[in-house]
Design an enzyme around this catalytic site. Structure first.
Site, PDB file in Angstrom:
ATOM      1  N   LYS A  44       0.817  -1.210   0.000  1.00  4.67           N
ATOM      2  CA  LYS A  44       0.000   0.000   0.000  1.00  4.67           C
ATOM      3  C   LYS A  44       0.859   1.273   0.000  1.00  4.67           C
ATOM      4  O   LYS A  44       0.422   2.318  -0.457  1.00  4.67           O
ATOM      5  CB  LYS A  44      -0.979  -0.016   1.160  1.00  4.67           C
ATOM      6  CG  LYS A  44      -1.967  -1.173   1.001  1.00  4.67           C
ATOM      7  CD  LYS A  44      -3.217  -1.041   1.789  1.00  4.67           C
ATOM      8  CE  LYS A  44      -4.236  -2.098   1.387  1.00  4.67           C
ATOM      9  NZ  LYS A  44      -3.778  -3.487   1.604  1.00  4.67           N
TER      10      LYS A  44
HETATM   11  C1  LIG Z   1      -4.342  -4.597   1.004  1.00  5.52           C
HETATM   12  C2  LIG Z   1      -3.563  -5.840   0.873  1.00  5.52           C
HETATM   13  C3  LIG Z   1      -3.916  -6.848  -0.060  1.00  5.52           C
HETATM   14  C4  LIG Z   1      -5.154  -6.766  -0.919  1.00  5.52           C
HETATM   15  O1  LIG Z   1      -5.080  -5.766  -1.897  1.00  5.52           O
HETATM   16  P1  LIG Z   1      -6.402  -5.246  -2.656  1.00  5.52           P
HETATM   17  O2  LIG Z   1      -5.983  -4.060  -3.412  1.00  5.52           O
HETATM   18  O3  LIG Z   1      -7.392  -4.913  -1.564  1.00  5.52           O
HETATM   19  O4  LIG Z   1      -6.899  -6.366  -3.525  1.00  5.52           O
HETATM   20  C5  LIG Z   1      -3.097  -7.966  -0.158  1.00  5.52           C
HETATM   21  N1  LIG Z   1      -1.999  -8.112   0.624  1.00  5.52           N
HETATM   22  C6  LIG Z   1      -1.635  -7.179   1.531  1.00  5.52           C
HETATM   23  C7  LIG Z   1      -0.448  -7.412   2.384  1.00  5.52           C
HETATM   24  C8  LIG Z   1      -2.395  -6.006   1.684  1.00  5.52           C
HETATM   25  O5  LIG Z   1      -2.032  -5.077   2.606  1.00  5.52           O
END
Ligand SMILES: *Cc1c(COP(=O)(O)O)cnc(C)c1O
Length: 486
Positions: A124
């Site tokens: 993120k």
């Molecule tokens: C947020 C997240 C995901 C999922 O991503 P999306 O964009 O919601 O599909 C997968 N792995 C980790 C570690 C995350 O923080």
């Protein structure tokens, strides 16, 4: 470039206008009026670019109302080896999202793309760090300020706080369930001492936190007066920032544009893989986009059957890949919109049906809402799911065979990726977190702790700054009012 709502009933807007907002006024999600195409000559030229310059080239196509010189400054401030410094031994931090070949047997190549070398050790950061700089830039231009209000069960909240800390004109008010996050995640957030970051630990569960965010969002007067905004995964700028690493991954794994690659993406809200879909629509030679889910398999069910059925809270499992524990995929509407050839009336009807009937059916069977499931393969999408035992086995196997410790979400990805390997087409699994974040499961799998990047050794021992509060909207509103001075 103008942006339109997937539900077709909002006025077209510019990139800067939708930057600070969330949903379109008609309840839809914003998408560009058309996807910009990337030519072969451009792809060739982009092979030599640094990550920051590649991000600039892609942003220029979407953020047409921000001067290029400003975009250049923003991408160069964001994508530095200093910000993405948590690269593993043997990885080059300056690459920002370095690739690591795990396996290359009989022309079948399995590759990991590290997206989690940023400040909070999860992917993120890739988008949120840019968003922090874009927000600060826009707010300075408008002489305005913004109070970001959100709820988190872990990764999103910390990524937002690390992106917004110390930014002029921005405060963050983040709710989290008191004593329900891992010790590492709690320490990451609560140890921030920046005066513009406010952690509020709610005596309840994550759903209580989210309900409070909804209650405040529905109070339009409060929202306007206190300049409340969000940074959730439907934010368009976050999606665009994520498009960049699909290009980077492709360009690093190939030598010429007649080669293809596939991506496997550990998925929850469909934000990450939605960016892959957009990269493919722009002309990036992607063969398959593999959606990997855990036991919360809403998306896997759709990509196997054409039935989209959101889950109730009682059917949403708490798993050891918690950032994928979703009951409803908030970015999925963007893909459905393209799948339906941008028929906004039908998108509106289908997503109303999600609210009233809990889902829709595009399988083409008698009584279904359409037969577009037959077209899903044309978009490259396939899927698979993984369980706790699969994660444990995959973490052990990756450690034994490749000498690398992967986190639980990435393990879901590697497990599913193996089901879709094709000779001659590299399979790139997006590494969405570093294992240190989910140490409990690493201990279970390997009988020892995950390695921690430098600087995180004693994070749990740092002084913590947070406010404990009952799940009471009035109290939270009063807290925000008191700390914004508005
Ligand atoms: C947020 C997240 C995901 C999922 O991503 P999306 O964009 O919601 O599909 C997968 N792995 C980790 C570690 C995350 O923080």
């Amino acid at each position: 470039m103008q942006y339109l709502s997937t539900r077709g009933q909002s006025a077209p807007q510019s990139f800067s206008h939708i930057l600070l907002g969330g949903l379109a006024p008609d309840g839809g999600l914003y998408l560009p009026a058309e996807y910009p195409r990337v030519s072969g000559a451009e792809l060739d030229a982009w092979r030599k670019l640094s990550y920051a310059d590649l991000a600039l080239e892609i942003l220029k196509k979407f953020a047409t109302d921000i001067p290029s010189v400003d975009l250049k400054q923003l991408t160069h401030k964001t994508y530095t080896a200093e910000v993405y410094r948590n690269a593993r031994a043997g990885e080059d931090a300056a690459q920002i999202t370095p690739l690591r070949v795990l396996e290359n047997k009989d022309g079948r190549k399995l590759v990991l793309q590290a997206l989690s070398n940023g400040p909070t050790l999860a992917f993120k950061d890739m988008a949120m760090q840019l968003l922090g700089n874009l927000f600060e830039y826009e707010l300075a231009k408008e002489h305005s300020e913004l109070n970001i209000f959100g709820a988190t069960s872990g990764d999103t909240g910390s990524a937002a706080e690390y992106a917004m800390r110390g930014k002029k004109g921005i405060r963050v008010f983040m709710l989290s369930p008191h004593r329900k996050m891992s010790a590492f995640q709690t320490a990451q957030m609560f140890s921030l001492q920046d005066p513009n970051i406010f952690n509020i630990a709610i005596q309840g569960v994550f759903d209580d936190c989210q309900d409070m965010v909804k209650a405040v969002s529905n109070d339009l007067e409060f929202k306007a007066r206190y300049k409340i905004g969000t940074v959730n995964s439907i934010n368009w700028a976050r999606v665009v920032a994520q498009v960049v690493y699909y290009f980077r991954g492709y360009l690093s794994a190939t030598t010429a544009n007649d080669q293809k690659v596939s991506f496997t993406v550990p998925s929850g809200n469909f934000g990450n893989i939605c960016a892959g879909h957009i990269a493919r629509m722009m002309g990036l030679p992607i063969d398959k986009l593999v959606v990997a889910t855990n036991e919360n398999d809403v998306l896997d069910e759709f990509f196997r059957t054409g039935v989209y059925r959101v889950r109730k809270s009682s059917e949403t499992y708490h798993t050891t890949s918690p950032s994928m524990d979703i009951s409803k995929a908030s970015n999925f509407e963007r893909f459905v919109h393209d799948l339906l050839d941008r028929d906004t009336d039908r998108v509106r009807a289908l997503f109303r049906k999600v609210e009233t009937d809990g889902g829709f059916d595009l399988s083409g069977k008698p009584g279904s809402d359409g037969d577009e499931f037959r077209k899903v393969a044309q978009y490259g999408f396939v899927s698979g799911k993984s369980t706790h035992q699969d994660r444990i086995n995959t973490i052990r196997d990756a450690h034994a065979r490749y000498g690398v410790t992967i986190d639980t979400h990435t393990a879901d990805g590697v497990k599913v990726a193996r089901e879709y390997m094709t000779p001659g087409v590299p399979m790139i699994v997006l590494e969405t977190a570093l294992p240190a974040k989910f140490n409990e499961t690493i201990r279970e799998a390997l009988g020892r702790d995950a390695e921690r990047p430098a600087g995180f050794e004693n994070i749990e021992a740092l002084p913590q700054r947070f406010e404990v509060m009952a799940p009471d909207v009035q109290q939270v509103k009063a807290f925000i009012a008191r700390h914004t001075g508005l």
